[in-house]
Design a protein around this motif. Structure first.
Motif, PDB file in Angstrom:
ATOM      1  N   ALA A  49       0.820  -1.212   0.000  1.00 42.60           N
ATOM      2  CA  ALA A  49       0.000   0.000   0.000  1.00 42.60           C
ATOM      3  C   ALA A  49       0.857   1.266   0.000  1.00 42.60           C
ATOM      4  N   GLU A  50       0.413   2.258  -0.768  1.00 40.90           N
ATOM      5  CA  GLU A  50       1.052   3.573  -0.826  1.00 40.90           C
ATOM      6  C   GLU A  50      -0.017   4.645  -0.688  1.00 40.90           C
ATOM      7  N   PRO A  51       0.345   5.837  -0.194  1.00 34.85           N
ATOM      8  CA  PRO A  51      -0.640   6.911  -0.023  1.00 34.85           C
ATOM      9  C   PRO A  51      -1.380   7.245  -1.319  1.00 34.85           C
ATOM     10  N   LEU A  52      -2.649   7.598  -1.189  1.00 29.20           N
ATOM     11  CA  LEU A  52      -3.448   7.919  -2.367  1.00 29.20           C
ATOM     12  C   LEU A  52      -2.828   9.051  -3.181  1.00 29.20           C
ATOM     13  N   GLU A  53      -2.312  10.057  -2.496  1.00 31.72           N
ATOM     14  CA  GLU A  53      -1.754  11.193  -3.237  1.00 31.72           C
ATOM     15  C   GLU A  53      -0.546  10.777  -4.069  1.00 31.72           C
ATOM     16  N   ASP A  54       0.209   9.789  -3.593  1.00 35.90           N
ATOM     17  CA  ASP A  54       1.357   9.308  -4.377  1.00 35.90           C
ATOM     18  C   ASP A  54       0.886   8.575  -5.623  1.00 35.90           C
ATOM     19  N   TRP A  55      -0.155   7.775  -5.481  1.00 35.70           N
ATOM     20  CA  TRP A  55      -0.703   7.081  -6.642  1.00 35.70           C
ATOM     21  C   TRP A  55      -1.264   8.078  -7.661  1.00 35.70           C
ATOM     22  N   ILE A  56      -2.003   9.061  -7.166  1.00 39.77           N
ATOM     23  CA  ILE A  56      -2.627  10.031  -8.062  1.00 39.77           C
ATOM     24  C   ILE A  56      -1.587  10.822  -8.845  1.00 39.77           C
ATOM     25  N   ALA A  57      -0.435  11.073  -8.229  1.00 37.58           N
ATOM     26  CA  ALA A  57       0.622  11.849  -8.883  1.00 37.58           C
ATOM     27  C   ALA A  57       1.393  11.041  -9.917  1.00 37.58           C
ATOM     28  N   ASP A  87     -11.457   9.755  11.740  1.00 37.49           N
ATOM     29  CA  ASP A  87     -10.460  10.470  10.941  1.00 37.49           C
ATOM     30  C   ASP A  87      -9.101   9.864  11.296  1.00 37.49           C
ATOM     31  N   ASN A  88      -8.777   8.768  10.632  1.00 35.36           N
ATOM     32  CA  ASN A  88      -7.558   8.021  10.938  1.00 35.36           C
ATOM     33  C   ASN A  88      -6.916   7.544   9.637  1.00 35.36           C
ATOM     34  N   PRO A  89      -5.821   6.786   9.679  1.00 36.32           N
ATOM     35  CA  PRO A  89      -5.130   6.399   8.448  1.00 36.32           C
ATOM     36  C   PRO A  89      -5.865   5.408   7.554  1.00 36.32           C
ATOM     37  N   SER A  90      -6.878   4.731   8.053  1.00 33.96           N
ATOM     38  CA  SER A  90      -7.541   3.707   7.252  1.00 33.96           C
ATOM     39  C   SER A  90      -8.121   4.270   5.954  1.00 33.96           C
ATOM     40  N   TYR A  91      -7.918   3.529   4.871  1.00 32.74           N
ATOM     41  CA  TYR A  91      -8.453   3.823   3.543  1.00 32.74           C
ATOM     42  C   TYR A  91      -7.951   5.144   2.973  1.00 32.74           C
ATOM     43  N   ARG A  92      -6.739   5.495   3.363  1.00 29.51           N
ATOM     44  CA  ARG A  92      -6.061   6.650   2.767  1.00 29.51           C
ATOM     45  C   ARG A  92      -4.847   6.186   1.956  1.00 29.51           C
ATOM     46  N   ARG A  93      -4.721   4.872   1.811  1.00 31.80           N
ATOM     47  CA  ARG A  93      -3.679   4.287   0.968  1.00 31.80           C
ATOM     48  C   ARG A  93      -4.327   3.299   0.003  1.00 31.80           C
ATOM     49  N   TYR A  94      -3.582   2.916  -1.022  1.00 35.99           N
ATOM     50  CA  TYR A  94      -4.105   2.002  -2.043  1.00 35.99           C
ATOM     51  C   TYR A  94      -3.046   0.965  -2.374  1.00 35.99           C
ATOM     52  N   TRP A 168      -1.859   2.067  13.397  1.00 32.94           N
ATOM     53  CA  TRP A 168      -0.482   2.460  13.731  1.00 32.94           C
ATOM     54  C   TRP A 168       0.480   2.140  12.589  1.00 32.94           C
ATOM     55  N   ALA A 169       0.076   1.173  11.728  1.00 34.89           N
ATOM     56  CA  ALA A 169       0.945   0.755  10.624  1.00 34.89           C
ATOM     57  C   ALA A 169       0.461   1.278   9.279  1.00 34.89           C
ATOM     58  N   GLY A 170      -0.449   2.244   9.297  1.00 25.16           N
ATOM     59  CA  GLY A 170      -0.943   2.814   8.055  1.00 25.16           C
ATOM     60  C   GLY A 170      -2.404   2.547   7.786  1.00 25.16           C
ATOM     61  N   GLY A 171      -3.018   1.678   8.571  1.00 23.25           N
ATOM     62  CA  GLY A 171      -4.449   1.426   8.423  1.00 23.25           C
ATOM     63  C   GLY A 171      -4.786   0.492   7.274  1.00 23.25           C
ATOM     64  N   ASP A 172      -6.007   0.001   7.277  1.00 25.20           N
ATOM     65  CA  ASP A 172      -6.477  -0.854   6.190  1.00 25.20           C
ATOM     66  C   ASP A 172      -6.487  -0.059   4.886  1.00 25.20           C
ATOM     67  N   PRO A 173      -5.912  -0.612   3.819  1.00 29.18           N
ATOM     68  CA  PRO A 173      -5.857   0.132   2.558  1.00 29.18           C
ATOM     69  C   PRO A 173      -7.034  -0.159   1.637  1.00 29.18           C
ATOM     70  N   LEU A 174      -7.272   0.728   0.709  1.00 31.37           N
ATOM     71  CA  LEU A 174      -8.130   0.435  -0.427  1.00 31.37           C
ATOM     72  C   LEU A 174      -7.398  -0.572  -1.308  1.00 31.37           C
ATOM     73  N   LEU A 175      -8.164  -1.417  -2.004  1.00 25.94           N
ATOM     74  CA  LEU A 175      -7.552  -2.479  -2.796  1.00 25.94           C
ATOM     75  C   LEU A 175      -8.104  -2.495  -4.222  1.00 25.94           C
ATOM     76  N   ASN A 176      -7.292  -3.005  -5.132  1.00 29.07           N
ATOM     77  CA  ASN A 176      -7.742  -3.147  -6.517  1.00 29.07           C
ATOM     78  C   ASN A 176      -8.932  -4.095  -6.640  1.00 29.07           C
ATOM     79  N   THR A 177      -9.143  -4.936  -5.628  1.00 29.86           N
ATOM     80  CA  THR A 177     -10.219  -5.925  -5.668  1.00 29.86           C
ATOM     81  C   THR A 177     -11.612  -5.308  -5.578  1.00 29.86           C
ATOM     82  N   PHE A 178     -11.689  -4.044  -5.155  1.00 26.99           N
ATOM     83  CA  PHE A 178     -13.005  -3.389  -5.109  1.00 26.99           C
ATOM     84  C   PHE A 178     -12.970  -1.939  -5.558  1.00 26.99           C
ATOM     85  N   ILE A 179     -11.800  -1.430  -5.936  1.00 26.38           N
ATOM     86  CA  ILE A 179     -11.684  -0.012  -6.285  1.00 26.38           C
ATOM     87  C   ILE A 179     -12.546   0.350  -7.498  1.00 26.38           C
ATOM     88  N   GLY A 180     -12.793  -0.625  -8.390  1.00 27.12           N
ATOM     89  CA  GLY A 180     -13.554  -0.338  -9.599  1.00 27.12           C
ATOM     90  C   GLY A 180     -15.039  -0.585  -9.497  1.00 27.12           C
TER      91      GLY A 180
END
Length: 371
Positions: A49-57, A87-94, A168-180
């Motif tokens: 998982a990487e931050p959403l803003e990094d993916w978008i860029a 308002d925590n780290p969960s679902y702010r990475r992909y 504490w480790a970045g939270g549960d990420p968004l995944l390609n398995t449901f992003i679409g």
């Protein structure tokens, strides 16, 4: 969920913690191997998982993916500002897992029973499924169970929750398995999983799933009214209608099978079971004809129906019985999400029998079991 799967994967957080404790204690054997794959698979998922803003860029992703990640950012902010969700780290990475499911579940049941085979673990207790990060491992487990005479099912699960324990480790990420997924389905899943981080009663699946489903319904309705295009709202309404139709058919079949299996006559059970399954498939085909939906819109229902057996119907037990009660509670709390969460949290701290009694009293009369 946009497929016909009538259940959600149970949270892995406590299972991962139990696995880590077993590894540290030096346990050996097949149990150790299972826990090791759980820990390893989750660590690999988190590491991808990487931050959403990094993916978008990035310049090497498709326009649809970039737009969906931007939608995810808006939905995540909406969850905080409009729904009062954490308002925590969960679902702010992909993470792109390069596969079609986050995990694969194995469920099993006897030939003439809907009672699921169970596996018992430290911390979590006994549960009616076993999850694997590798599909081949799940199929191997299913084959062993089939050799014991059980009916089995292996199904892919697009997402799971660690209940916020991994923030504490970045939270549960968004995944390609449901992003679409279609917009309405996507935001609903996001709100559902975040709701588990707000209110959770250990060992009470009915309470937990009903609460999270109530939040997803309330939240997605608000999102669709305030943020979505008319096209997205129309698509969601059609999807919801298909979902209700199929779940009603599956539940009716489950009840029919349960009555058949209660008989003492073995020959009658066998014949009537075959008739019930044939009727289910015929009615499923009639539903698809009536829906006039695209193959993509019915693919999940087709997969579930084609492999339906005691294991899949056993896992289809209703987990959402108290959703109307929570919706009543939301109204009673003045449609204020923060007050609603406080009321739900207070219920979660009561003994299970007591909180279920409170929720039954909140059910509309026609929803009360046995009324």
């Amino acid at each position: 969920m946009p497929t016909a799967q009538p259940f959600r994967f149970r949270p892995l957080g406590t299972l991962l913690l139990a696995g880590a404790s077993l590894l540290l204690s030096g346990c050996a054997g097949s149990t150790l191997g299972y826990y090791w794959q759980s820990v390893r698979g989750h660590v690999q998922l988190m590491g991808a998982a990487e931050p959403l803003e990094d993916w978008i860029a990035r310049g090497d992703i498709s326009v649809p993916l970039r737009e969906r990640l931007q939608l995810a950012q808006r939905a995540r902010a909406f969850a905080v500002t409009e729904l009062g969700l954490p308002d925590n780290p969960s679902y702010r990475r992909y993470a792109d897992l390069k596969r079609t499911a986050a995990v694969w579940n194995v469920v099993a049941a006897p030939p003439y029973s809907l009672t699921l085979h169970t596996w018992c673990f430290p911390v979590t207790g006994c549960i009616g499924y076993r999850g694997y990060f590798d599909e081949a491992d799940a199929k191997a487990e299913a084959e062993q169970l089939a050799q014991q005479g059980l009916e089995v099912e292996v199904y892919g699960v697009p997402a799971y929750s660690t209940l916020g324990y991994m923030n504490w480790a970045g939270g549960d990420p968004l995944l390609n398995t449901f992003i679409g997924w279609p917009e309405g389905e996507f935001v609903r899943l996001l709100f559902h999983e975040l709701a588990h981080q707000v209110v959770y009663a250990k060992g009470d699946t009915l309470f937990n799933e009903s609460f999270a489903t109530a939040v997803e319904r309330l939240g997605s309705a608000r999102w669709l009214a305030q943020q979505a295009t008319p096209q997205a709202s129309t698509a969601f309404a059609a999807s919801e209608a298909r979902r209700r139709d199929f779940r009603a058919l599956a539940q009716a079949t489950r009840e029919r099978l349960a009555a058949i299996y209660a008989q003492d006559d073995a020959a009658a059970r066998q014949a009537q079971k075959a008739e019930a399954m044939q009727a289910f498939r015929a009615n499923s085909a009639a539903l698809r004809e009536r829906w006039q939906a695209t193959p993509a819109q019915t693919a999940g229902y087709d997969r579930w129906g084609a492999g339906a057996n005691n294991a899949s119907f056993g896992a289809q037990a209703a987990d959402n019985e108290f959703v109307p009660a929570f919706e009543t509670l939301f109204e009673r709390e003045g449609r204020d999400f923060h007050m609603f969460y406080e009321a739900g949290s207070a219920l979660s701290e009561q003994p299970q029998a007591q909180r279920h009694e409170v929720l039954r009293a909140l059910l509309p009369k026609e929803e009360t079991p046995g009324a």
